[in-house]
Design a protein around this motif. Structure first.
Motif, PDB file in Angstrom:
ATOM      1  N   SER C  44      34.005  13.817   1.884  1.00 46.67           N
ATOM      2  CA  SER C  44      34.585  14.548   2.870  1.00 46.67           C
ATOM      3  C   SER C  44      32.860  13.643   3.904  1.00 46.67           C
ATOM      4  O   SER C  44      32.936  13.347   4.776  1.00 46.67           O
ATOM      5  N   PRO C  45      31.496  14.225   3.644  1.00 47.79           N
ATOM      6  CA  PRO C  45      30.581  13.987   3.853  1.00 47.79           C
ATOM      7  C   PRO C  45      30.421  12.555   4.562  1.00 47.79           C
ATOM      8  O   PRO C  45      30.100  12.207   5.741  1.00 47.79           O
ATOM      9  N   THR C  46      30.277  11.530   3.307  1.00 43.73           N
ATOM     10  CA  THR C  46      30.160  10.026   3.417  1.00 43.73           C
ATOM     11  C   THR C  46      30.914   9.629   4.390  1.00 43.73           C
ATOM     12  O   THR C  46      30.770   9.288   5.302  1.00 43.73           O
ATOM     13  N   LEU C  47      32.432   9.972   4.220  1.00 46.12           N
ATOM     14  CA  LEU C  47      33.759   9.164   5.251  1.00 46.12           C
ATOM     15  C   LEU C  47      33.609   9.853   6.339  1.00 46.12           C
ATOM     16  O   LEU C  47      33.311   8.784   7.487  1.00 46.12           O
ATOM     17  N   VAL C  48      33.310  11.202   6.775  1.00 43.23           N
ATOM     18  CA  VAL C  48      33.017  11.639   8.075  1.00 43.23           C
ATOM     19  C   VAL C  48      31.433  10.552   9.040  1.00 43.23           C
ATOM     20  O   VAL C  48      32.220   9.912  10.217  1.00 43.23           O
ATOM     21  N   VAL C  49      30.453  10.934   8.490  1.00 43.84           N
ATOM     22  CA  VAL C  49      29.926   9.915   8.663  1.00 43.84           C
ATOM     23  C   VAL C  49      29.773   8.390   9.174  1.00 43.84           C
ATOM     24  O   VAL C  49      29.775   7.890   9.972  1.00 43.84           O
ATOM     25  N   MET C  50      30.941   7.868   7.722  1.00 40.67           N
ATOM     26  CA  MET C  50      31.050   6.456   8.350  1.00 40.67           C
ATOM     27  C   MET C  50      32.159   6.341   9.490  1.00 40.67           C
ATOM     28  O   MET C  50      32.216   4.916  10.020  1.00 40.67           O
ATOM     29  N   MET C  51      32.294   7.051   9.664  1.00 39.67           N
ATOM     30  CA  MET C  51      34.269   7.035  10.483  1.00 39.67           C
ATOM     31  C   MET C  51      33.267   7.133  11.939  1.00 39.67           C
ATOM     32  O   MET C  51      34.082   6.706  12.249  1.00 39.67           O
ATOM     33  N   PHE C  52      32.637   8.123  11.747  1.00 39.67           N
ATOM     34  CA  PHE C  52      32.547   8.804  12.973  1.00 39.67           C
ATOM     35  C   PHE C  52      31.419   7.536  13.588  1.00 39.67           C
ATOM     36  O   PHE C  52      31.067   7.269  14.535  1.00 39.67           O
ATOM     37  N   GLY C  53      30.532   7.401  12.451  1.00 39.89           N
ATOM     38  CA  GLY C  53      29.678   5.647  13.438  1.00 39.89           C
ATOM     39  C   GLY C  53      30.103   4.443  13.233  1.00 39.89           C
ATOM     40  O   GLY C  53      29.674   3.662  13.860  1.00 39.89           O
ATOM     41  N   MET C  54      31.291   4.645  12.848  1.00 42.26           N
ATOM     42  CA  MET C  54      32.411   3.668  12.977  1.00 42.26           C
ATOM     43  C   MET C  54      33.124   3.693  14.125  1.00 42.26           C
ATOM     44  O   MET C  54      32.632   2.598  14.797  1.00 42.26           O
ATOM     45  N   CYS C  55      34.120   4.825  14.212  1.00 42.96           N
ATOM     46  CA  CYS C  55      35.118   4.255  14.935  1.00 42.96           C
ATOM     47  C   CYS C  55      34.181   5.014  16.640  1.00 42.96           C
ATOM     48  O   CYS C  55      34.612   4.251  17.796  1.00 42.96           O
ATOM     49  N   ALA C  56      33.219   5.646  16.685  1.00 47.06           N
ATOM     50  CA  ALA C  56      33.070   6.163  17.649  1.00 47.06           C
ATOM     51  C   ALA C  56      32.159   5.177  18.570  1.00 47.06           C
ATOM     52  O   ALA C  56      32.565   4.603  19.483  1.00 47.06           O
ATOM     53  N   PRO C  57      31.690   4.074  18.412  1.00 48.75           N
ATOM     54  CA  PRO C  57      30.617   3.201  18.811  1.00 48.75           C
ATOM     55  C   PRO C  57      31.470   2.508  18.884  1.00 48.75           C
ATOM     56  O   PRO C  57      31.970   1.795  20.498  1.00 48.75           O
ATOM     57  N   PHE C  58      33.134   1.698  18.357  1.00 49.54           N
ATOM     58  CA  PHE C  58      33.835   0.764  18.502  1.00 49.54           C
ATOM     59  C   PHE C  58      34.709   1.212  20.098  1.00 49.54           C
ATOM     60  O   PHE C  58      35.213   0.544  20.564  1.00 49.54           O
ATOM     61  N   ALA C  59      35.120   2.656  20.030  1.00 47.85           N
ATOM     62  CA  ALA C  59      35.468   2.839  20.733  1.00 47.85           C
ATOM     63  C   ALA C  59      35.179   2.992  22.062  1.00 47.85           C
ATOM     64  O   ALA C  59      35.927   2.122  23.068  1.00 47.85           O
ATOM     65  N   ILE C  60      34.042   3.355  21.833  1.00 50.09           N
ATOM     66  CA  ILE C  60      32.833   3.363  23.099  1.00 50.09           C
ATOM     67  C   ILE C  60      33.118   1.554  24.098  1.00 50.09           C
ATOM     68  O   ILE C  60      33.032   2.274  25.059  1.00 50.09           O
ATOM     69  N   MET C  61      32.640   1.292  22.538  1.00 46.46           N
ATOM     70  CA  MET C  61      33.002   0.314  23.464  1.00 46.46           C
ATOM     71  C   MET C  61      33.683  -0.460  23.501  1.00 46.46           C
ATOM     72  O   MET C  61      33.546  -1.583  24.688  1.00 46.46           O
TER      73      MET C  61
END
Lengths: 367, 283, 315
Positions: C44-61
């Motif tokens: 989960s730590p890895t997955l959360v960081v990567m998911m957040f790090g990828m999804c959030a920027p893409f969503a806002i973009m």
């Protein structure tokens, strides 16, 4: 075939890998249509020898002739040999039909002829209807059959088999042994078969070469190998044998009288010229050539007294270990049941007599 | 003796048919290596050349570009920034990589494939897209661009490499060692510290060094995410506009290349197959 | 996941300490029993960081790409205007096509150059294989910027090649086509991405069981036929991986075009960078980035599909 008795000839074939001598001066003659096995423990050079026949390794020295043609300049893809690989080497990107047809691309066959040949060979290895499967959908035994079909469809003069049954479980292996032998008889070509399983080699072969340390220790028929091994090493590798140190007292033509440790004075056939008066030799005898009883033998057989130590149950027979004074190791005696010839069960620690016929003793040189 | 005299022919006969040497291919391989290395080696070559322009013929040997470079305050500031970012990135990416690699190699999980795919995704996303997307995000969140935002970006692209380095390490040693430790009464935590970590340590170190190098050399994301504090690649980018500063950049580039080569070589060596075995055989 | 939900529902339904402890006990039991849950907890730590790090920027973009730039702020009314621009304004289409063409060429060149190298190391290097692998990949880990810069030094107007050739008296005037051209970009990228081609191809070649090659030889294949019949098809996964690993990132490269591309070598990414820089039209930049991503994704999917199909056809 002009030279059927000497279809494959190896003269002084050696293979060195750097400082390691994998195959050491092998001289062999194999006839056409023979089922010939190379038997030995792993690392004895048997696979290297097979790979030299296929052309994947070149001999460091010596020459291989197949059907009178020297092979050293012939690349593997032009040799009249085909191989069944140890892991079968079924092409994973091709289905069964394409695997079998792979080698036929060069034979300029019509589509119909190609299909017929492939169907025939599928039939031959009892896999009709498996043509469209891929290698990952096949069981070990089925892969083995595809590998066989793929090699045989090329109609080679010699089929090379590198431990093809090694990966199969015992029951399937025994089934395949019978099939393999029947197949060889029906196609009639030379099979050269590599195995480390002595039972398999004895079951299948017309002749066997027992190998160790790159050398061929003995080349003979299974019966000869079993009954008349030429050295302790061969005798030890083929089945089980009792070895007893002995000294030759006198030699009279074919007969020798020896003083064997623990057994006392015994008579045996003087098989070779190392059996000279005063020479140290080893007396070897198979467990099943010995018999047990509670009384000393009365029918003229030699016998010796010992103490029953332990018994190993092997299913179809048992090995009874008997300690004899003067013998280094307990003697192993094969018996149908753990009982004496008179039918009474033998108990641990009981006094028993071991007896044998003179002809069953084999004399071997000291290692 | 016979063997030694036999020379090439004998050596050729030692390898099997399939592996026989192929001279044209050998020549090609050497040319390819030259193609890989020669361009890079021009940087150190011209950094010692006593001329402003990187051109032949060479004018003479000098170390003055290095002296000028070492006298540059902004260069040192950028270097410090890069080391800070690199060290933090490497630490966090490697820790995340350990979690990920252990989970992926030690547990049967439904949906493992897609999850690993997501984690590895930054490997194939063009740097500029990830860079601008992060730029938009942090500015929308009202966060000022700084070395922290650069670190965040670098962690994202480093984790796949950390995982790729660590997974073979975890796969490379027998799960039964961990089971033996648990069987002998160690709890999960102490099993990790006393068995797992020592076994995968070469991989961990390799991952750290690789992630550090990636971050240290990364330009595209840093370009978007760095605020007023430049990292070293951004500093270099700025210098490229001024032809007169070129020799100094060459000198700096030569130094960076040397450090990167050494770090990566050590990392690759540590991560080599069989590194665990050599650790085992240590008395 | 289902079990999880059931357990969360239990404490709400029952009060009292006893049931709470039993709830904890149950949760613990589920945790210990389910390998998947333990695995995901660890991940989960890895997955959360990567998911957040990828999804959030893409969503806002994605969101920003539907907005409009007003000086230094956004008009957040939904509009497809930027995407309209991507399609209507010829400059963007031209840049997109050029980016695709340059990366495509670079991918083909890189893979073709790297394949024999990977083949050599996989089949003909017997000792010190690791040294060769490290040697092949080492330059990749060094600064991308510096490697591109090195090519600028080599290809430049007064660069290594021109000054060298002039010094040898082979040319009078510097060869101008060397620098600031699509060719320069392709050469530079082929060098910069070599490791991404070599490694996957090498791995797929190394995985090929040697006995398969021997079997092909045994069945009558000479070296060339053997390569075409067995080696090449079995290394196809490596080739596909290499192609994607190079094509996708190079489409978005802007360092190389900026340093060695010249006006004719400018790619779409340079324009995106400008949108976030001096042009200051972030929605346009976001839309272009999205357009690039979608195009690349579509091409990749089609490519994988076609190669799979083609690989199936060989049988």
């Amino acid at each position: 075939m002009s030279n059927n008795d000497a279809f494959i000839i190896l003269t002084g074939v050696s293979k060195h890998f750097g400082p390691v001598v994998a195959v050491d001066d092998i001289n062999l003659t194999i006839s056409g249509g023979e089922f010939f096995s190379l038997l030995g423990p792993s690392g004895c050079g048997k696979t290297t020898l097979l790979r030299m026949l296929a052309g994947f390794e070149s001999p460091t020295s010596g020459e291989i002739f197949i059907d009178d043609a020297p092979m050293s300049e012939v690349p593997p893809y032009q040799r009249p040999t085909n191989m069944v690989f140890q892991n079968y080497a079924i092409f994973p990107h091709l289905n069964v039909r394409a695997n079998i047809g792979y080698g036929l691309r060069y034979d300029k066959l019509s589509k119909a002829e190609l299909d017929r040949r492939i169907d025939e060979s599928l039939e031959m290895v009892k896999l009709p209807g498996f043509g469209t499967r891929r290698s990952e959908e096949l069981s070990g035994g089925q892969r083995q059959r595809v590998a066989l079909a793929r090699a045989l469809v090329k109609r080679p003069k010699v089929l090379l088999l590198d431990e093809p049954l090694g990966a199969l479980d015992k029951k399937l292996r025994e089934e395949m042994q019978l099939e393999l032998r029947a197949l060889q008889e029906s196609v009639g070509i030379t099979f050269i078969f590599v195995t480390h399983d002595q039972e398999e080699a004895l079951t299948l072969s017309d002749r066997v070469a027992v190998m160790a340390r790159g050398k061929a220790l003995q080349v003979a028929s299974p019966q000869q190998l079993y009954n008349c091994p030429v050295s302790i090493e061969v005798a030890d590798f083929i089945g089980q044998m009792n070895f007893i140190d002995a000294r030759v007292i006198e030699v009279e033509g074919e007969r020798a009288v020896l003083e064997a440790r623990g057994l006392g004075r015994v008579r045996a056939v003087a098989s070779a010229d190392f059996v000279r008066q005063g020479a140290q030799v080893v007396v070897a005898v198979r467990p099943e050539k010995l018999s047990l009883s509670y009384e000393s033998s009365s029918d003229g057989r030699c016998s010796v007294q010992g103490e029953m130590k332990t018994a190993a149950y092997l299913g179809d027979r048992s090995h009874i270990y008997v300690t004899v004074d003067g013998c280094e190791k307990p003697l192993s005696v094969a018996a149908q049941e753990v009982e004496s010839s008179s039918g009474q069960p033998i108990e641990r620690g009981s006094e028993v007599w071991i007896s044998w016929a003179d002809e069953s003793l084999v004399l071997l040189p000291v290692a | 003796m016979g063997d030694a005299q036999g020379g090439g022919a004998n050596r050729m006969r030692e390898v099997s048919y399939i592996e026989r040497s192929n001279r044209p291919l050998h020549v090609y391989a050497l040319m390819y290596l030259a193609f890989l290395y020669i361009p890079v080696l021009f940087l150190p070559l011209f950094s010692f050349n006593d001329a402003v322009y990187a051109a032949f013929p060479l004018k003479g040997f000098t170390t003055k570009w290095y002296e000028q470079m070492l006298a540059s305050e902004p260069m040192f500031a950028a270097l410090t920034n890069s080391i800070k970012v690199g060290a933090t990135t490497a630490l966090l990416a490697t820790v995340l990589g350990i979690f990920g690699a252990k989970a992926v190699t030690r547990y049967r999980m439904p949906g493992k494939q897609p999850v690993v795919f997501v984690i590895m995704l930054p490997l194939v996303i063009p740097g500029i897209i990830l860079g601008v997307a992060l730029l938009i995000l942090v500015t929308r969140l009202g966060i000022n661009l700084s070395l922290y935002t650069v670190t965040l970006g670098h962690i994202l692209i480093s984790v796949p490499f950390a995982m790729a380095t660590l997974i073979p390490r975890f796969e490379g040693f027998d799960k039964s060692m961990e089971e033996a430790s648990a069987d002998l009464g160690a709890n999960a935590w102490s099993t990790f510290w006393r068995v797992t970590l020592p076994m995968v340590f070469p991989g961990v170190l390799a991952s750290y060094l690789l992630c550090f190098t990636i971050s240290f050399d990364e330009f595209i994301m840093a370009f978007f995410l760095a605020g007023t504090d430049p990292t070293l690649p951004i500093f270099i980018w700025g210098q490229l506009r001024f032809p007169l500063l070129l020799p100094r950049v060459l000198a700096l580039g030569a130094c960076i290349l040397a450090v990167s080569f050494v770090l990566v070589f050590i990392a690759q060596w540590l991560a080599r197959p069989g590194a665990i075995r050599s650790l085992d055989s240590r008395p | 996941m289902n079990i999880h939900r059931v357990n969360q529902a239990t404490p709400g339904a029952s009060l009292g300490i006893a049931s709470v402890t039993s709830w904890r006990g149950k949760l613990r039991a589920v945790f210990l029993r389910s390998e998947a849950i333990r695995g995901y907890t660890l991940l989960s730590p890895t997955l959360v960081v990567m998911m957040f790090g990828m999804c959030a920027p893409f969503a806002i973009m994605v969101a920003v790409s539907f907005w409009t730039q007003h000086a230094f702020d956004f008009d957040t009314t939904f509009t497809l205007g930027r995407y309209q621009d991507v399609i209507d304004k010829p400059i963007y289409m031209a840049l997109m096509l050029r980016s695709l063409a340059i990366s495509g060429a670079c991918t083909v060149v890189t893979v073709l150059l790297a394949y024999p190298m990977a083949y050599y190391v996989a089949f003909h290097v017997h000792r010190h294989k690791l040294i060769w692998i490290i040697l092949m990949t080492l330059p990749f880990w060094t600064s991308y910027l510096l490697r591109v810069f090195a090519w600028k030094v080599i290809l430049g107007f007064n660069g290594v090649i021109n000054s060298g050739l002039k010094g040898l008296g082979l040319i009078e005037q510097p060869l101008e086509f060397l620098l600031y051209s699509p060719t320069a970009v392709v050469i530079t990228l082929a060098h910069a991405w070599a490791a991404f081609a070599i490694l996957p191809i090498y791995v797929s070649l190394e995985k090929i069981d040697r006995s398969l090659l021997e079997a092909a030889t045994d069945l009558g294949d000479g070296p060339v036929k053997r390569f075409l019949g067995v080696t090449l098809p079995l290394s196809l996964p490596g080739i596909i991986a290499a192609t994607l690993l190079i094509f996708i990132p190079t489409v978005g490269d802007y360092v190389t075009p900026a340093l060695v591309g010249g006006p004719s070598g400018i790619m779409l990414a340079n324009n995106i960078q400008a949108q976030f820089g001096k042009v200051n039209d972030w929605p346009m930049g976001a839309a272009l980035a999205m357009a690039m991503m979608i195009t690349v994704a579509v091409i990749s999917v089609v490519y994988i599909w076609v190669t799979r199909k083609a690989a199936g056809r060989i049988v």
